[in-house]
Design a protein around this motif. Structure first.
Motif, PDB file in Angstrom:
ATOM      1  N   GLY A  83       0.784  -1.221   0.000  1.00  9.96           N
ATOM      2  CA  GLY A  83       0.000   0.000   0.000  1.00  9.96           C
ATOM      3  C   GLY A  83       0.819   1.276   0.000  1.00  9.96           C
ATOM      4  N   ASP A  84       2.115   1.176   0.293  1.00 13.86           N
ATOM      5  CA  ASP A  84       2.975   2.363   0.324  1.00 13.86           C
ATOM      6  C   ASP A  84       3.391   2.772  -1.092  1.00 13.86           C
ATOM      7  N   ILE A  85       3.699   4.064  -1.230  1.00 19.98           N
ATOM      8  CA  ILE A  85       4.139   4.627  -2.513  1.00 19.98           C
ATOM      9  C   ILE A  85       5.562   5.144  -2.350  1.00 19.98           C
ATOM     10  N   ILE A  86       6.453   4.622  -3.175  1.00 20.77           N
ATOM     11  CA  ILE A  86       7.859   4.988  -3.090  1.00 20.77           C
ATOM     12  C   ILE A  86       8.196   5.936  -4.238  1.00 20.77           C
ATOM     13  N   GLY A  87       8.703   7.107  -3.905  1.00 19.68           N
ATOM     14  CA  GLY A  87       9.129   8.065  -4.913  1.00 19.68           C
ATOM     15  C   GLY A  87      10.629   7.938  -5.148  1.00 19.68           C
ATOM     16  N   CYS A  88      11.027   7.932  -6.419  1.00 21.39           N
ATOM     17  CA  CYS A  88      12.431   7.756  -6.785  1.00 21.39           C
ATOM     18  C   CYS A  88      12.890   8.969  -7.594  1.00 21.39           C
ATOM     19  N   LYS A  89      13.876   9.687  -7.078  1.00 21.58           N
ATOM     20  CA  LYS A  89      14.341  10.920  -7.705  1.00 21.58           C
ATOM     21  C   LYS A  89      15.793  10.778  -8.181  1.00 21.58           C
ATOM     22  N   LEU A  90      15.987  11.125  -9.452  1.00 28.55           N
ATOM     23  CA  LEU A  90      17.308  11.091 -10.074  1.00 28.55           C
ATOM     24  C   LEU A  90      17.687  12.507 -10.490  1.00 28.55           C
ATOM     25  N   ASP A  91      18.729  13.037  -9.878  1.00 33.66           N
ATOM     26  CA  ASP A  91      19.200  14.396 -10.168  1.00 33.66           C
ATOM     27  C   ASP A  91      20.566  14.289 -10.838  1.00 33.66           C
ATOM     28  N   LEU A  92      20.574  14.338 -12.183  1.00 36.86           N
ATOM     29  CA  LEU A  92      21.820  14.222 -12.920  1.00 36.86           C
ATOM     30  C   LEU A  92      22.547  15.553 -13.038  1.00 36.86           C
ATOM     31  N   VAL A  93      21.926  16.621 -12.554  1.00 34.49           N
ATOM     32  CA  VAL A  93      22.593  17.922 -12.495  1.00 34.49           C
ATOM     33  C   VAL A  93      23.567  17.933 -11.320  1.00 34.49           C
ATOM     34  N   ASN A  94      23.078  17.474 -10.164  1.00 36.23           N
ATOM     35  CA  ASN A  94      23.904  17.411  -8.950  1.00 36.23           C
ATOM     36  C   ASN A  94      24.436  16.013  -8.672  1.00 36.23           C
ATOM     37  N   ARG A  95      24.179  15.079  -9.598  1.00 41.35           N
ATOM     38  CA  ARG A  95      24.654  13.693  -9.497  1.00 41.35           C
ATOM     39  C   ARG A  95      24.232  13.038  -8.184  1.00 41.35           C
ATOM     40  N   SER A  96      22.939  13.043  -7.915  1.00 38.40           N
ATOM     41  CA  SER A  96      22.448  12.434  -6.683  1.00 38.40           C
ATOM     42  C   SER A  96      21.164  11.653  -6.928  1.00 38.40           C
ATOM     43  N   ILE A  97      20.904  10.693  -6.037  1.00 37.69           N
ATOM     44  CA  ILE A  97      19.694   9.875  -6.064  1.00 37.69           C
ATOM     45  C   ILE A  97      19.075   9.909  -4.679  1.00 37.69           C
ATOM     46  N   SER A  98      17.764  10.107  -4.617  1.00 31.92           N
ATOM     47  CA  SER A  98      17.067  10.141  -3.326  1.00 31.92           C
ATOM     48  C   SER A  98      15.704   9.480  -3.456  1.00 31.92           C
ATOM     49  N   PHE A  99      15.089   9.184  -2.287  1.00 34.88           N
ATOM     50  CA  PHE A  99      13.823   8.463  -2.275  1.00 34.88           C
ATOM     51  C   PHE A  99      12.877   9.061  -1.241  1.00 34.88           C
ATOM     52  N   SER A 100      11.590   8.762  -1.439  1.00 32.38           N
ATOM     53  CA  SER A 100      10.570   9.168  -0.474  1.00 32.38           C
ATOM     54  C   SER A 100       9.612   8.008  -0.260  1.00 32.38           C
ATOM     55  N   VAL A 101       8.926   8.011   0.879  1.00 32.02           N
ATOM     56  CA  VAL A 101       7.889   7.017   1.168  1.00 32.02           C
ATOM     57  C   VAL A 101       6.628   7.773   1.576  1.00 32.02           C
ATOM     58  N   ASN A 102       5.575   7.587   0.796  1.00 32.18           N
ATOM     59  CA  ASN A 102       4.298   8.263   1.051  1.00 32.18           C
ATOM     60  C   ASN A 102       4.469   9.772   1.232  1.00 32.18           C
ATOM     61  N   GLY A 103       5.341  10.358   0.390  1.00 29.26           N
ATOM     62  CA  GLY A 103       5.518  11.800   0.393  1.00 29.26           C
ATOM     63  C   GLY A 103       6.594  12.316   1.326  1.00 29.26           C
ATOM     64  N   THR A 104       7.112  11.482   2.226  1.00 29.22           N
ATOM     65  CA  THR A 104       8.186  11.913   3.130  1.00 29.22           C
ATOM     66  C   THR A 104       9.537  11.665   2.465  1.00 29.22           C
ATOM     67  N   ASP A 105      10.258  12.749   2.201  1.00 30.65           N
ATOM     68  CA  ASP A 105      11.545  12.656   1.513  1.00 30.65           C
ATOM     69  C   ASP A 105      12.656  12.361   2.523  1.00 30.65           C
ATOM     70  N   TYR A 106      13.515  11.407   2.195  1.00 34.62           N
ATOM     71  CA  TYR A 106      14.578  11.020   3.120  1.00 34.62           C
ATOM     72  C   TYR A 106      15.964  11.523   2.704  1.00 34.62           C
ATOM     73  N   GLY A 107      15.994  12.466   1.771  1.00 35.79           N
ATOM     74  CA  GLY A 107      17.253  13.091   1.398  1.00 35.79           C
ATOM     75  C   GLY A 107      18.130  12.218   0.540  1.00 35.79           C
ATOM     76  N   GLU A 108      19.322  12.701   0.285  1.00 35.30           N
ATOM     77  CA  GLU A 108      20.234  12.018  -0.625  1.00 35.30           C
ATOM     78  C   GLU A 108      20.632  10.638  -0.102  1.00 35.30           C
ATOM     79  N   ALA A 109      20.426   9.639  -0.963  1.00 35.17           N
ATOM     80  CA  ALA A 109      20.840   8.269  -0.631  1.00 35.17           C
ATOM     81  C   ALA A 109      22.177   7.929  -1.265  1.00 35.17           C
ATOM     82  N   PHE A 110      22.383   8.440  -2.479  1.00 35.23           N
ATOM     83  CA  PHE A 110      23.608   8.129  -3.212  1.00 35.23           C
ATOM     84  C   PHE A 110      24.140   9.357  -3.939  1.00 35.23           C
TER      85      PHE A 110
END
Length: 219
Positions: A83-110
């Motif tokens: 039931g959860d929704i995972i957001g996956c963000k790819l920022d190739l400008v700043n070369r970073s990857i981050s994720f969110s769960v149900n709208g809560t962003d957890y910041g840079e992962a990689f």
């Protein structure tokens, strides 16, 4: 995307990737009813393994609340379930990857390594005893990001186009399989040709080398 097995993982990635810009997609966990149910989502280059996060070219965030790259798993974000929704963000400008769960962003992962900055990145999932729905085109993406399904122009790269990439020709073999007999070697080779049909990108190339025949036949 669904994987029924409770023991084996199954993985896949999008048929088109992106080369530049800031892009986003979502994964909706539709079925995770088993104790063994596990989901891992993220991004991979075309050279990455389908077992997301187990090689240097794959970046995953798992339902166990851990991020993974190159086989290294470390705590990140939170666990997620059915039931959860995972957001996956790819920022190739700043070369970073981050994720969110149900709208809560957890910041840079990689942080993406400099040598990968010109690689195409694909949406990727890896599952066990689970079913998910991947959304590439929704209503509102996070500020500054575009849905991956809306990528266009020079930002886009397709997996099929990699088959025409001359950079892979003449590459060093990644694996050498030794068999005790010619018959077994030929059998293994036929199996690899069958597998090749289901592995378009990166393409699987195989060569059979056996003794007792003219060298020109092997080459």
């Amino acid at each position: 995307c669904s994987v029924v097995s409770r023991a084996a993982w199954g993985g896949g990635r999008s048929s088109a990737g992106v080369l530049s810009g800031r892009y986003y997609f979502e994964v909706i966990c539709e079925l995770m009813a088993e104790k063994e149910s596990t989901v891992r989502v993220g991004f991979s280059t075309a050279a990455g393994l389908y077992a997301l996060g187990t090689c240097p070219n794959g970046f995953g965030f798992g339902s166990t609340g851990k991020k993974s790259n190159a086989g290294t798993f470390s705590p990140y974000g939170t666990e997620y379930r059915q039931g959860d929704i995972i957001g996956c963000k790819l920022d190739l400008v700043n070369r970073s990857i981050s994720f969110s769960v149900n709208g809560t962003d957890y910041g840079e992962a990689f942080k993406i390594a400099p040598h990968l900055q010109h690689s195409g990145f694909y949406a990727a999932v890896c599952l066990k005893a689970s079913s998910v729905r991947v959304v590439f085109n929704g209503d509102a993406a996070p500020a500054g990001f575009t849905w991956m399904g809306r990528a266009e122009g020079r930002d886009v790269v397709s997996a099929a186009s990699l088959e025409d990439d001359d950079s892979s020709k003449g590459a060093t073999p990644l694996c050498i399989i030794l068999e005790p007999s010619r018959d077994l070697a030929e059998q293994t080779y036929r199996c690899l040709l069958d597998y090749k049909k289901y592995m378009p990108a990166p393409a699987l190339e195989a060569v059979l080398l056996v003794g007792g025949v003219d060298l020109r036949e092997n080459i």
